[in-house]
Design a protein around this motif. Structure first.
Motif, PDB file in Angstrom:
ATOM      1  N   ARG A  99      46.612  78.862  36.951  1.00 31.26           N
ATOM      2  CA  ARG A  99      45.263  78.512  36.500  1.00 31.26           C
ATOM      3  C   ARG A  99      44.548  79.745  35.945  1.00 31.26           C
ATOM      4  O   ARG A  99      43.865  79.661  34.908  1.00 31.26           O
ATOM      5  N   ALA A 100      44.699  80.887  36.606  1.00 30.09           N
ATOM      6  CA  ALA A 100      44.059  82.120  36.141  1.00 30.09           C
ATOM      7  C   ALA A 100      44.612  82.544  34.780  1.00 30.09           C
ATOM      8  O   ALA A 100      43.852  82.935  33.878  1.00 30.09           O
ATOM      9  N   VAL A 101      45.921  82.468  34.616  1.00 31.87           N
ATOM     10  CA  VAL A 101      46.540  82.841  33.338  1.00 31.87           C
ATOM     11  C   VAL A 101      46.103  81.884  32.233  1.00 31.87           C
ATOM     12  O   VAL A 101      45.832  82.293  31.098  1.00 31.87           O
ATOM     13  N   SER A 102      46.021  80.600  32.554  1.00 32.15           N
ATOM     14  CA  SER A 102      45.597  79.606  31.570  1.00 32.15           C
ATOM     15  C   SER A 102      44.179  79.882  31.077  1.00 32.15           C
ATOM     16  O   SER A 102      43.909  79.829  29.871  1.00 32.15           O
ATOM     17  N   ARG A 103      43.291  80.201  31.992  1.00 27.91           N
ATOM     18  CA  ARG A 103      41.911  80.494  31.593  1.00 27.91           C
ATOM     19  C   ARG A 103      41.815  81.825  30.863  1.00 27.91           C
ATOM     20  O   ARG A 103      40.980  81.985  29.954  1.00 27.91           O
ATOM     21  N   LEU A 104      42.666  82.776  31.229  1.00 29.70           N
ATOM     22  CA  LEU A 104      42.683  84.056  30.533  1.00 29.70           C
ATOM     23  C   LEU A 104      43.136  83.878  29.091  1.00 29.70           C
ATOM     24  O   LEU A 104      42.584  84.509  28.174  1.00 29.70           O
ATOM     25  N   LYS A 105      44.116  83.009  28.877  1.00 27.81           N
ATOM     26  CA  LYS A 105      44.577  82.743  27.517  1.00 27.81           C
ATOM     27  C   LYS A 105      43.469  82.067  26.705  1.00 27.81           C
ATOM     28  O   LYS A 105      43.320  82.344  25.496  1.00 27.81           O
ATOM     29  N   LEU A 106      42.712  81.202  27.328  1.00 29.40           N
ATOM     30  CA  LEU A 106      41.580  80.571  26.633  1.00 29.40           C
ATOM     31  C   LEU A 106      40.557  81.619  26.213  1.00 29.40           C
ATOM     32  O   LEU A 106      40.042  81.593  25.088  1.00 29.40           O
ATOM     33  N   LEU A 107      40.261  82.540  27.128  1.00 26.44           N
ATOM     34  CA  LEU A 107      39.292  83.598  26.831  1.00 26.44           C
ATOM     35  C   LEU A 107      39.795  84.493  25.703  1.00 26.44           C
ATOM     36  O   LEU A 107      39.038  84.841  24.781  1.00 26.44           O
ATOM     37  N   GLN A 108      41.070  84.851  25.759  1.00 24.80           N
ATOM     38  CA  GLN A 108      41.648  85.715  24.734  1.00 24.80           C
ATOM     39  C   GLN A 108      41.599  85.048  23.360  1.00 24.80           C
ATOM     40  O   GLN A 108      41.239  85.676  22.358  1.00 24.80           O
ATOM     41  N   THR A 109      41.963  83.775  23.311  1.00 24.03           N
ATOM     42  CA  THR A 109      41.943  83.053  22.041  1.00 24.03           C
ATOM     43  C   THR A 109      40.521  82.931  21.504  1.00 24.03           C
ATOM     44  O   THR A 109      40.277  83.097  20.299  1.00 24.03           O
ATOM     45  N   GLY A 110      39.571  82.665  22.404  1.00 23.74           N
ATOM     46  CA  GLY A 110      38.179  82.553  21.981  1.00 23.74           C
ATOM     47  C   GLY A 110      37.644  83.851  21.393  1.00 23.74           C
ATOM     48  O   GLY A 110      36.936  83.841  20.373  1.00 23.74           O
ATOM     49  N   ILE A 111      38.005  84.972  22.006  1.00 27.65           N
ATOM     50  CA  ILE A 111      37.529  86.275  21.526  1.00 27.65           C
ATOM     51  C   ILE A 111      38.093  86.585  20.141  1.00 27.65           C
ATOM     52  O   ILE A 111      37.377  87.039  19.238  1.00 27.65           O
ATOM     53  N   THR A 112      39.398  86.343  19.963  1.00 25.58           N
ATOM     54  CA  THR A 112      40.015  86.631  18.664  1.00 25.58           C
ATOM     55  C   THR A 112      39.448  85.751  17.555  1.00 25.58           C
ATOM     56  O   THR A 112      39.291  86.207  16.413  1.00 25.58           O
ATOM     57  N   VAL A 113      39.127  84.506  17.865  1.00 26.04           N
ATOM     58  CA  VAL A 113      38.552  83.610  16.861  1.00 26.04           C
ATOM     59  C   VAL A 113      37.133  84.039  16.503  1.00 26.04           C
ATOM     60  O   VAL A 113      36.720  83.989  15.335  1.00 26.04           O
ATOM     61  N   ILE A 114      36.365  84.493  17.493  1.00 30.26           N
ATOM     62  CA  ILE A 114      34.990  84.937  17.239  1.00 30.26           C
ATOM     63  C   ILE A 114      34.970  86.206  16.383  1.00 30.26           C
ATOM     64  O   ILE A 114      34.073  86.408  15.557  1.00 30.26           O
ATOM     65  N   ILE A 115      35.985  87.065  16.546  1.00 27.70           N
ATOM     66  CA  ILE A 115      36.031  88.319  15.800  1.00 27.70           C
ATOM     67  C   ILE A 115      36.335  88.103  14.314  1.00 27.70           C
ATOM     68  O   ILE A 115      35.913  88.892  13.456  1.00 27.70           O
ATOM     69  N   LEU A 116      37.048  87.028  14.006  1.00 26.36           N
ATOM     70  CA  LEU A 116      37.487  86.811  12.621  1.00 26.36           C
ATOM     71  C   LEU A 116      36.356  86.783  11.585  1.00 26.36           C
ATOM     72  O   LEU A 116      36.429  87.497  10.568  1.00 26.36           O
ATOM     73  N   PRO A 117      35.289  85.981  11.754  1.00 25.38           N
ATOM     74  CA  PRO A 117      34.240  85.923  10.730  1.00 25.38           C
ATOM     75  C   PRO A 117      33.611  87.282  10.406  1.00 25.38           C
ATOM     76  O   PRO A 117      33.466  87.609   9.217  1.00 25.38           O
ATOM     77  N   PRO A 118      33.221  88.101  11.404  1.00 23.55           N
ATOM     78  CA  PRO A 118      32.668  89.412  11.065  1.00 23.55           C
ATOM     79  C   PRO A 118      33.639  90.297  10.280  1.00 23.55           C
ATOM     80  O   PRO A 118      33.226  91.040   9.382  1.00 23.55           O
ATOM     81  N   VAL A 119      34.930  90.219  10.607  1.00 23.38           N
ATOM     82  CA  VAL A 119      35.925  91.022   9.889  1.00 23.38           C
ATOM     83  C   VAL A 119      35.999  90.587   8.426  1.00 23.38           C
ATOM     84  O   VAL A 119      36.062  91.435   7.513  1.00 23.38           O
ATOM     85  N   TYR A 120      35.971  89.269   8.185  1.00 27.95           N
ATOM     86  CA  TYR A 120      36.006  88.774   6.812  1.00 27.95           C
ATOM     87  C   TYR A 120      34.758  89.204   6.038  1.00 27.95           C
ATOM     88  O   TYR A 120      34.831  89.559   4.853  1.00 27.95           O
ATOM     89  N   VAL A 121      33.611  89.170   6.725  1.00 21.34           N
ATOM     90  CA  VAL A 121      32.368  89.588   6.068  1.00 21.34           C
ATOM     91  C   VAL A 121      32.423  91.070   5.701  1.00 21.34           C
ATOM     92  O   VAL A 121      32.043  91.479   4.589  1.00 21.34           O
ATOM     93  N   LEU A 122      32.904  91.881   6.643  1.00 23.49           N
ATOM     94  CA  LEU A 122      33.031  93.320   6.366  1.00 23.49           C
ATOM     95  C   LEU A 122      34.008  93.585   5.224  1.00 23.49           C
ATOM     96  O   LEU A 122      33.809  94.503   4.411  1.00 23.49           O
ATOM     97  N   TYR A 123      35.048  92.790   5.139  1.00 22.54           N
ATOM     98  CA  TYR A 123      36.021  92.971   4.059  1.00 22.54           C
ATOM     99  C   TYR A 123      35.393  92.644   2.702  1.00 22.54           C
ATOM    100  O   TYR A 123      35.605  93.355   1.712  1.00 22.54           O
TER     101      TYR A 123
END
Length: 226
Positions: free
Chosen positions: A85-109
């Motif tokens: 359960r802990a690993v499953s929630r950690l993977k959710l958090l990791q995926t959420g963070i990487t998706v949130i980072i994408l738009p700012p990176v595209y804007v900076l590019y």
């Protein structure tokens, strides 16, 4: 309110009478093709047949008490389910963070403040995190965390994880659960399948890494472990 009596005739002259009384409970669909549901309600009395599918295939819609109100005794538990359960929630958090980072990176590019390498790198990381999340979730959701049996030995309660790492309980009639021998597994195998006659869905449990809390009741459902 008037009582609703439903009956189905199936299998070599044996009659399976299914009856229920309307009440303020939830509706449950009962597939008679896979055996009659041993509903945990005093309003629903069922004559059980043998294991395996019944014919002809009939689906009845009935009302019955919530099975979760019954008293269940634990027969199996998997201690490592908390880690899953802990690993499953950690993977959710990791995926959420990487998706949130994408738009700012595209804007900076687009503004010329980020390189194409950084864009490709973050995009690849987001895609990889998504694939890993799906793979891990698909595995974790099929692992049985705990199993319980009601006092009448008619209903099996199975707990496993959802996509979000939460607990989800499934209630199934014991007559619908395949024994270890019926699934083609050996009782000495590390990973065993939990299969039902009524659905192709397969869950997994392990008597080696898990713990059979009540062997006598466990064998009433899955057969002998010897």
């Amino acid at each position: 309110m008037p009582a609703l009596i439903c009956s189905a005739l199936a299998g070599r002259g044996r009659s399976h009478l299914l009856s229920c009384i309307r009440g303020s409970c939830q509706q449950l669909r009962v597939p008679l093709s896979s055996g009659v549901w041993p509903c945990a309600s005093k309003h629903l009395n069922i004559h059980q047949g043998c294991r395996g599918p019944l014919t002809p295939q009939i689906t009845a819609s009935v009302r019955c008490s919530d099975l979760s109100t019954q008293k269940y005794d634990m027969i199996y538990k998997f201690p490592h389910i908390k880690l899953f359960r802990a690993v499953s929630r950690l993977k959710l958090l990791q995926t959420g963070i990487t998706v949130i980072i994408l738009p700012p990176v595209y804007v900076l590019y687009l503004m010329g403040d980020a390189s194409l390498f950084l864009v490709n790198y973050t995009t690849a990381m987001a895609l990889f995190a998504g694939v890993m999340l799906y793979t891990a979730s698909h595995f974790f959701r099929r692992v049985v965390g705990m199993m319980y049996l009601d006092s009448s030995h008619n209903t099996l309660k199975v707990s496993h994880l959802t996509f979000w790492g939460r607990r989800h309980d499934i209630y199934m009639p014991v007559s619908d659960v395949m024994t270890i021998a019926d699934t083609g597994d050996s009782s000495h195998e590390t990973v065993l399948k939990l299969k039902r006659y009524s659905t192709p869905q397969t869950l997994f449990f392990s008597t080696r890494f898990g713990q059979v809390v009540d062997k006598q009741r466990f064998e009433k459902v899955f057969g002998s472990l010897n």
